[in-house]
Design an enzyme around this catalytic site. Structure first.
Site, PDB file in Angstrom:
ATOM      1  N   GLN A 126       0.829  -1.204   0.000  1.00 23.69           N
ATOM      2  CA  GLN A 126       0.000   0.000   0.000  1.00 23.69           C
ATOM      3  C   GLN A 126       0.864   1.253   0.000  1.00 23.69           C
ATOM      4  O   GLN A 126       1.724   1.415   0.859  1.00 23.69           O
ATOM      5  CB  GLN A 126      -0.908  -0.006   1.236  1.00 23.69           C
ATOM      6  CG  GLN A 126      -1.835   1.185   1.352  1.00 23.69           C
ATOM      7  CD  GLN A 126      -2.657   1.141   2.642  1.00 23.69           C
ATOM      8  OE1 GLN A 126      -2.242   0.524   3.612  1.00 23.69           O
ATOM      9  NE2 GLN A 126      -3.802   1.765   2.640  1.00 23.69           N
ATOM     10  N   GLY A 127       0.623   2.132  -0.960  1.00 24.75           N
ATOM     11  CA  GLY A 127       1.348   3.387  -1.053  1.00 24.75           C
ATOM     12  C   GLY A 127       0.459   4.568  -0.732  1.00 24.75           C
ATOM     13  O   GLY A 127       0.011   5.285  -1.637  1.00 24.75           O
ATOM     14  N   TYR A 128       0.170   4.764   0.539  1.00 26.34           N
ATOM     15  CA  TYR A 128      -0.671   5.874   0.981  1.00 26.34           C
ATOM     16  C   TYR A 128       0.167   6.937   1.706  1.00 26.34           C
ATOM     17  O   TYR A 128       0.319   8.048   1.243  1.00 26.34           O
ATOM     18  CB  TYR A 128      -1.772   5.364   1.910  1.00 26.34           C
ATOM     19  CG  TYR A 128      -3.061   4.968   1.211  1.00 26.34           C
ATOM     20  CD1 TYR A 128      -3.062   4.506  -0.094  1.00 26.34           C
ATOM     21  CD2 TYR A 128      -4.276   5.036   1.870  1.00 26.34           C
ATOM     22  CE1 TYR A 128      -4.242   4.139  -0.727  1.00 26.34           C
ATOM     23  CE2 TYR A 128      -5.460   4.674   1.248  1.00 26.34           C
ATOM     24  CZ  TYR A 128      -5.435   4.219  -0.044  1.00 26.34           C
ATOM     25  OH  TYR A 128      -6.609   3.868  -0.655  1.00 26.34           O
ATOM     26  N   SER A 129       0.724   6.578   2.863  1.00 26.26           N
ATOM     27  CA  SER A 129       1.402   7.558   3.714  1.00 26.26           C
ATOM     28  C   SER A 129       2.655   8.119   3.065  1.00 26.26           C
ATOM     29  O   SER A 129       3.375   7.415   2.337  1.00 26.26           O
ATOM     30  CB  SER A 129       1.778   6.922   5.056  1.00 26.26           C
ATOM     31  OG  SER A 129       0.627   6.580   5.795  1.00 26.26           O
ATOM     32  N   GLU A 244      -9.766  -1.423   5.649  1.00 29.93           N
ATOM     33  CA  GLU A 244      -8.537  -1.522   6.424  1.00 29.93           C
ATOM     34  C   GLU A 244      -8.823  -1.322   7.903  1.00 29.93           C
ATOM     35  O   GLU A 244      -8.320  -2.073   8.756  1.00 29.93           O
ATOM     36  CB  GLU A 244      -7.519  -0.488   5.943  1.00 29.93           C
ATOM     37  CG  GLU A 244      -6.198  -0.553   6.712  1.00 29.93           C
ATOM     38  CD  GLU A 244      -5.222   0.547   6.313  1.00 29.93           C
ATOM     39  OE1 GLU A 244      -4.053   0.437   6.702  1.00 29.93           O
ATOM     40  OE2 GLU A 244      -5.633   1.494   5.640  1.00 29.93           O
ATOM     41  N   SER A 381      -5.041   7.742  12.464  1.00 26.51           N
ATOM     42  CA  SER A 381      -4.879   7.721  13.914  1.00 26.51           C
ATOM     43  C   SER A 381      -6.238   7.735  14.619  1.00 26.51           C
ATOM     44  O   SER A 381      -7.243   8.186  14.068  1.00 26.51           O
ATOM     45  CB  SER A 381      -4.047   8.917  14.378  1.00 26.51           C
ATOM     46  OG  SER A 381      -4.786  10.115  14.248  1.00 26.51           O
ATOM     47  N   ASN A 382      -6.255   7.245  15.859  1.00 25.85           N
ATOM     48  CA  ASN A 382      -7.516   7.203  16.605  1.00 25.85           C
ATOM     49  C   ASN A 382      -8.104   8.592  16.833  1.00 25.85           C
ATOM     50  O   ASN A 382      -9.327   8.757  16.917  1.00 25.85           O
ATOM     51  CB  ASN A 382      -7.297   6.491  17.943  1.00 25.85           C
ATOM     52  CG  ASN A 382      -7.206   4.979  17.766  1.00 25.85           C
ATOM     53  OD1 ASN A 382      -7.168   4.476  16.642  1.00 25.85           O
ATOM     54  ND2 ASN A 382      -7.158   4.258  18.865  1.00 25.85           N
ATOM     55  N   GLU A 383      -7.233   9.594  16.918  1.00 25.09           N
ATOM     56  CA  GLU A 383      -7.738  10.965  17.063  1.00 25.09           C
ATOM     57  C   GLU A 383      -8.510  11.389  15.811  1.00 25.09           C
ATOM     58  O   GLU A 383      -9.573  12.017  15.896  1.00 25.09           O
ATOM     59  CB  GLU A 383      -6.572  11.927  17.316  1.00 25.09           C
ATOM     60  CG  GLU A 383      -5.906  11.769  18.682  1.00 25.09           C
ATOM     61  CD  GLU A 383      -4.981  10.572  18.776  1.00 25.09           C
ATOM     62  OE1 GLU A 383      -4.610  10.209  19.903  1.00 25.09           O
ATOM     63  OE2 GLU A 383      -4.648   9.991  17.720  1.00 25.09           O
TER      64      GLU A 383
END
Length: 396
Positions: A126-129, A244, A381-383
């Site tokens: 996966q190329g996201y971040s 995901e 992130s959870n935030e």
């Protein structure tokens, strides 16, 4: 508390248990039980076993090679695999890209790429971040510019899990710098063996090579590898992320970790009695077990909601938050239960192979604890997930 199954579901559960007992090589379950990393060949063996059984793409419709399971059957299968310490199936091709291609891909893309995911011809990452686009994923800067029959891609991706095993990567790329952030992104399939692609390993705290950086310098990608419409890849991205995040919840993994923790707490002594009888420890253990049982029910509801081909919305964010918190709490309690045995050490160097808690169990405790700190960060992130929930449900 056990979930209640119908007679047909109970029979299916027994079938899955027989398959796992008969077909999963003992060497693989031993590696998983000990918290060891699996080699690519190990993952390929498990992939091939499931494909031969017709159980590999549990979330795909029958016409594309899926088994046609109900939501409960999918849950039972994943749950029993975790309890049996079977290897995990890598999600990138099966549970992320596959559903995107089925919903947004052209017929030609479906006919070409989906069978290759099933037979293992292609291994995806996966190329996201990117260094400046993690939780703020819409800030991706990796560019793709049209040049005749190709896009020319330049930029960088990071935290690319198991990219060292992959021959293909699905990427979010910026195809329009003038449009607002989300509107200028496209979803592109890139051959990792193309000239101009460079992969650099990132070694994590436990010494493992799990993640990577990927650099693109003048990489040519056929226009036919664009999924969906140009500049509208954010739609694909959001759809993929819901799958995901639901997967990150890891109900089965938490159940297996809970059972292992109970065994450790029963063997470990504190003040002359099993740690499981210590009021403070027992209270934390009961709390996490209650949270896990609640999440099982929610997970089933989410799976059932998408059985007709839709995608979960805020529910996937809720599962991601609670699932990662539960998995982190379980690894924290495991370290606490093991006491000094949980100190990181080289398993081969120990002489105390018959300790009460035992180095075989202790050897993975610290590594899993530290590695699982990432669960509340990756996949959004959870935030950020709390922001999504507040917007989608509360309208804030």
């Amino acid at each position: 508390m056990d979930l209640s199954y119908t007679p047909d579901e109970t029979a299916f559960r027994a079938e899955v248990q027989r398959f796992l007992a008969d077909k999963v090589p003992a060497r693989l379950t031993a590696l998983v039980r000990a918290g060891q990393s699996l080699a690519k060949a190990d993952l390929e063996d498990w992939h091939a076993l499931l494909n031969a059984q017709g159980w590999l793409a549990s979330h795909w419709p029958v016409e594309h090679g899926g088994p046609g399971w109900s939501a409960v059957q999918k849950f039972i299968f994943e749950h029993e695999c975790a309890l049996a310490y079977a290897p995990r199936t890598l999600p990138f091709g099966l549970n992320m890209l596959g559903p995107v291609l089925i919903k947004y891909g052209s017929e030609a893309q479906k006919q070409y790429w989906l069978p290759r995911i099933l037979n293992g011809a292609d291994w995806w990452c996966q190329g996201y971040s990117e260094p400046g686009a993690g939780s703020d994923l819409a800030s991706v800067k990796t560019s793709a510019v049209r040049d005749g029959e190709h896009y020319v891609v330049n930029g960088q991706k990071t935290w690319t899990t198991l990219g060292q095993h992959a021959n293909m990567i699905f990427c979010l790329v910026r195809t329009n710098r003038e449009a607002k952030q989300q509107a200028g992104i496209s979803f592109l399939l890139i051959d990792m063996n193309s000239p101009g692609v460079e992969l650099r390993p990132i070694i994590t705290l436990d010494g493992e090579h799990e993640v990577n950086e990927v650099f693109f310098t003048g990489v040519k990608v056929p226009l036919a590898n664009l999924v969906g419409e140009e500049d509208k890849g954010w739609t694909c991205a959001k759809y993929l992320l819901t799958y995901e995040r639901t997967n990150i919840a890891g109900v089965g993994f938490s159940d297996a970790a809970l059972e292992r923790l109970k065994v450790i707490a029963a063997k470990t002594q504190k003040n002359g009695q099993p740690l499981a009888r210590d009021p403070l420890f027992a209270a934390r253990l009961a709390r996490v077990e209650i949270d896990l049982e609640n999440m099982k029910t929610t997970n089933l509801r989410v799976i059932a909601a998408v059985a007709g081909g839709g995608a979960p919305g805020a529910e996937s964010s809720m599962l991601k938050i609670r699932g990662t918190e539960i998995r982190q709490e379980l690894t924290s309690l495991t370290r606490r239960a093991m006491g000094p045995y949980a100190l990181p050490f080289i398993h081969e160097a120990t002489l105390d192979a018959e300790a009460s808690v035992g180095p075989q169990e202790a050897s993975f405790a610290a590594a899993q604890y530290f590695n699982n700190r990432k669960l509340s960060i990756f996949g959004g992130s959870n935030e950020i997930q709390k922001n999504i929930i507040s917007k989608m449900i509360l309208g804030l």
